[in-house]
Motif scaffolding. Sequence first.
Motif, PDB file in Angstrom:
ATOM      1  N   LEU A  48      36.349  46.041  42.997  1.00 33.83           N
ATOM      2  CA  LEU A  48      36.333  44.655  42.420  1.00 33.83           C
ATOM      3  C   LEU A  48      36.397  43.689  43.745  1.00 33.83           C
ATOM      4  CD1 LEU A  48      39.047  44.948  39.845  1.00 33.83           C
ATOM      5  CD2 LEU A  48      36.385  44.484  39.591  1.00 33.83           C
ATOM      6  N   ILE A  49      37.131  43.990  44.863  1.00 35.34           N
ATOM      7  CA  ILE A  49      37.382  43.065  46.128  1.00 35.34           C
ATOM      8  C   ILE A  49      35.764  42.948  46.470  1.00 35.34           C
ATOM      9  CG2 ILE A  49      38.231  43.035  48.142  1.00 35.34           C
ATOM     10  CD1 ILE A  49      40.579  44.309  47.142  1.00 35.34           C
ATOM     11  N   ASP A  50      34.900  44.036  46.677  1.00 33.58           N
ATOM     12  CA  ASP A  50      33.814  44.190  47.462  1.00 33.58           C
ATOM     13  C   ASP A  50      32.858  43.160  46.552  1.00 33.58           C
ATOM     14  OD1 ASP A  50      34.596  45.542  49.534  1.00 33.58           O
ATOM     15  OD2 ASP A  50      34.021  47.365  48.853  1.00 33.58           O
ATOM     16  N   ARG A  51      32.743  43.315  45.089  1.00 35.28           N
ATOM     17  CA  ARG A  51      31.889  42.469  44.231  1.00 35.28           C
ATOM     18  C   ARG A  51      32.265  41.274  44.419  1.00 35.28           C
ATOM     19  NH1 ARG A  51      32.586  45.455  38.921  1.00 35.28           N
ATOM     20  NH2 ARG A  51      31.875  43.278  38.197  1.00 35.28           N
ATOM     21  N   SER A  52      33.679  40.819  44.453  1.00 39.72           N
ATOM     22  CA  SER A  52      33.976  39.451  44.572  1.00 39.72           C
ATOM     23  C   SER A  52      33.719  38.809  45.667  1.00 39.72           C
ATOM     24  CB  SER A  52      35.673  39.363  44.245  1.00 39.72           C
ATOM     25  OG  SER A  52      36.005  39.881  43.128  1.00 39.72           O
ATOM     26  N   ARG A  53      33.842  39.296  46.750  1.00 42.92           N
ATOM     27  CA  ARG A  53      33.258  39.120  48.368  1.00 42.92           C
ATOM     28  C   ARG A  53      31.739  38.654  48.174  1.00 42.92           C
ATOM     29  NH1 ARG A  53      36.648  43.110  52.088  1.00 42.92           N
ATOM     30  NH2 ARG A  53      38.347  41.802  52.252  1.00 42.92           N
ATOM     31  N   ARG A  54      30.982  39.390  47.136  1.00 46.15           N
ATOM     32  CA  ARG A  54      29.699  39.174  47.055  1.00 46.15           C
ATOM     33  C   ARG A  54      29.173  37.877  46.078  1.00 46.15           C
ATOM     34  NH1 ARG A  54      29.328  44.714  47.341  1.00 46.15           N
ATOM     35  NH2 ARG A  54      29.209  44.924  44.803  1.00 46.15           N
ATOM     36  N   GLY A  55      30.272  37.454  45.595  1.00 49.41           N
ATOM     37  CA  GLY A  55      30.344  36.205  44.855  1.00 49.41           C
ATOM     38  C   GLY A  55      30.168  36.481  43.101  1.00 49.41           C
ATOM     39  N   ASP A  56      30.569  37.617  42.699  1.00 51.06           N
ATOM     40  CA  ASP A  56      30.588  38.166  41.394  1.00 51.06           C
ATOM     41  C   ASP A  56      31.859  37.803  40.805  1.00 51.06           C
ATOM     42  OD1 ASP A  56      31.058  39.633  39.149  1.00 51.06           O
ATOM     43  OD2 ASP A  56      30.375  41.416  39.841  1.00 51.06           O
ATOM     44  N   ARG A  57      31.735  36.505  40.130  1.00 55.45           N
ATOM     45  CA  ARG A  57      32.790  36.006  39.454  1.00 55.45           C
ATOM     46  C   ARG A  57      33.653  36.874  38.457  1.00 55.45           C
ATOM     47  NH1 ARG A  57      34.215  30.519  41.071  1.00 55.45           N
ATOM     48  NH2 ARG A  57      32.643  29.744  42.087  1.00 55.45           N
ATOM     49  N   ALA A  58      33.013  37.569  37.716  1.00 52.38           N
ATOM     50  CA  ALA A  58      33.487  38.657  36.725  1.00 52.38           C
ATOM     51  C   ALA A  58      34.466  39.482  37.348  1.00 52.38           C
ATOM     52  CB  ALA A  58      32.523  39.169  36.163  1.00 52.38           C
ATOM     53  N   ALA A  59      34.100  40.178  38.545  1.00 50.12           N
ATOM     54  CA  ALA A  59      34.874  40.879  39.408  1.00 50.12           C
ATOM     55  C   ALA A  59      36.051  40.198  39.897  1.00 50.12           C
ATOM     56  CB  ALA A  59      34.349  41.349  40.454  1.00 50.12           C
ATOM     57  N   PHE A  60      36.107  39.008  40.094  1.00 50.48           N
ATOM     58  CA  PHE A  60      37.271  38.229  40.449  1.00 50.48           C
ATOM     59  C   PHE A  60      37.964  37.774  39.384  1.00 50.48           C
ATOM     60  CE2 PHE A  60      39.871  34.754  42.044  1.00 50.48           C
ATOM     61  CZ  PHE A  60      40.333  35.111  43.009  1.00 50.48           C
ATOM     62  N   ASP A  61      37.592  37.604  38.245  1.00 49.86           N
ATOM     63  CA  ASP A  61      38.328  37.498  37.153  1.00 49.86           C
ATOM     64  C   ASP A  61      39.177  38.599  36.690  1.00 49.86           C
ATOM     65  OD1 ASP A  61      37.269  34.948  36.728  1.00 49.86           O
ATOM     66  OD2 ASP A  61      35.905  35.400  35.129  1.00 49.86           O
ATOM     67  N   ALA A  62      38.739  39.968  36.788  1.00 50.91           N
ATOM     68  CA  ALA A  62      39.222  41.125  36.577  1.00 50.91           C
ATOM     69  C   ALA A  62      40.474  41.311  37.410  1.00 50.91           C
ATOM     70  CB  ALA A  62      38.312  42.380  36.822  1.00 50.91           C
ATOM     71  N   ILE A  63      40.341  40.797  38.742  1.00 52.53           N
ATOM     72  CA  ILE A  63      41.363  40.701  39.628  1.00 52.53           C
ATOM     73  C   ILE A  63      42.530  39.905  39.183  1.00 52.53           C
ATOM     74  CG2 ILE A  63      42.037  39.698  42.049  1.00 52.53           C
ATOM     75  CD1 ILE A  63      39.504  40.977  43.006  1.00 52.53           C
ATOM     76  N   VAL A  64      42.245  38.718  38.716  1.00 53.36           N
ATOM     77  CA  VAL A  64      43.003  37.592  38.363  1.00 53.36           C
ATOM     78  C   VAL A  64      43.756  38.170  37.065  1.00 53.36           C
ATOM     79  CG1 VAL A  64      43.256  35.249  37.186  1.00 53.36           C
ATOM     80  CG2 VAL A  64      41.521  35.717  39.087  1.00 53.36           C
ATOM     81  N   VAL A  65      43.098  38.514  36.144  1.00 54.01           N
ATOM     82  CA  VAL A  65      43.669  39.556  34.867  1.00 54.01           C
ATOM     83  C   VAL A  65      44.617  40.327  35.493  1.00 54.01           C
ATOM     84  CG1 VAL A  65      43.471  40.906  32.947  1.00 54.01           C
ATOM     85  CG2 VAL A  65      41.792  38.812  33.279  1.00 54.01           C
ATOM     86  N   ALA A  66      44.266  41.174  36.212  1.00 54.24           N
ATOM     87  CA  ALA A  66      45.204  42.401  36.646  1.00 54.24           C
ATOM     88  C   ALA A  66      46.494  41.824  37.461  1.00 54.24           C
ATOM     89  CB  ALA A  66      44.489  43.215  37.726  1.00 54.24           C
ATOM     90  N   HIS A  67      46.360  40.739  38.052  1.00 51.20           N
ATOM     91  CA  HIS A  67      47.541  40.190  39.099  1.00 51.20           C
ATOM     92  C   HIS A  67      48.160  38.908  38.602  1.00 51.20           C
ATOM     93  CE1 HIS A  67      46.913  43.599  41.633  1.00 51.20           C
ATOM     94  NE2 HIS A  67      45.712  43.326  41.785  1.00 51.20           N
TER      95      HIS A  67
END
Length: 187
Positions: free
Chosen positions: A14-33
């Motif tokens: 999720l971190i790697d995908r977020s770093r590449r601009g994947d907002r859905a991956a960052f949304d999953a990080i937000v939901v998790a934390h």
Amino acid sequence: MDDASASPALERELIDRSRRGDRAAFDAIVVAHRLTVYRVARRILGSHEAADEAAQETFVRAWKSLGQFRGDARLSTWLVRIALNVSRTQVAARRAESSLDEAELIADGGESPDTAAERAESGQRVRRAVAALPPRQREVVLLKVFSGMTYEEVAAAMELSVGAVKAHFHQAVHNLKRRMSALGVER
């Protein structure tokens, strides 16, 4: 997915995908934390509105600086550190006294009104005593006791040694016992 159920491999992805601009991956990080971040901010700031604002700001800052996350600490620890900094900034800017929502003082239906009032009053005394601690002691208590973090996690979040965290915690407990005793509150 929550903080406890995220595998390190999934979190890294999720971190790697977020770093590449994947907002859905960052949304999953937000939901998790989001609950962990909110709770830290809530304990420091005292109100839902301020904590909600701090949590949002925490994730905005995390999104902007995700490239700087080295992975030395857990992602949750890094996010808590950001939440602490955001909350400290809000406290300094507002010079607000920490307080709790009335919702936390509502007793469950099984208590008598007198028992509920005594419990609420005792809880307020404890919260006032914690709020009166020096800032580092207060933050250690909030993270260790109210957020359930380990000494190691608190140390990483506050950028202190484990020994320093234990010393602040010990002194905070001593100060709380002395203050509560002076107020006539039994432990």
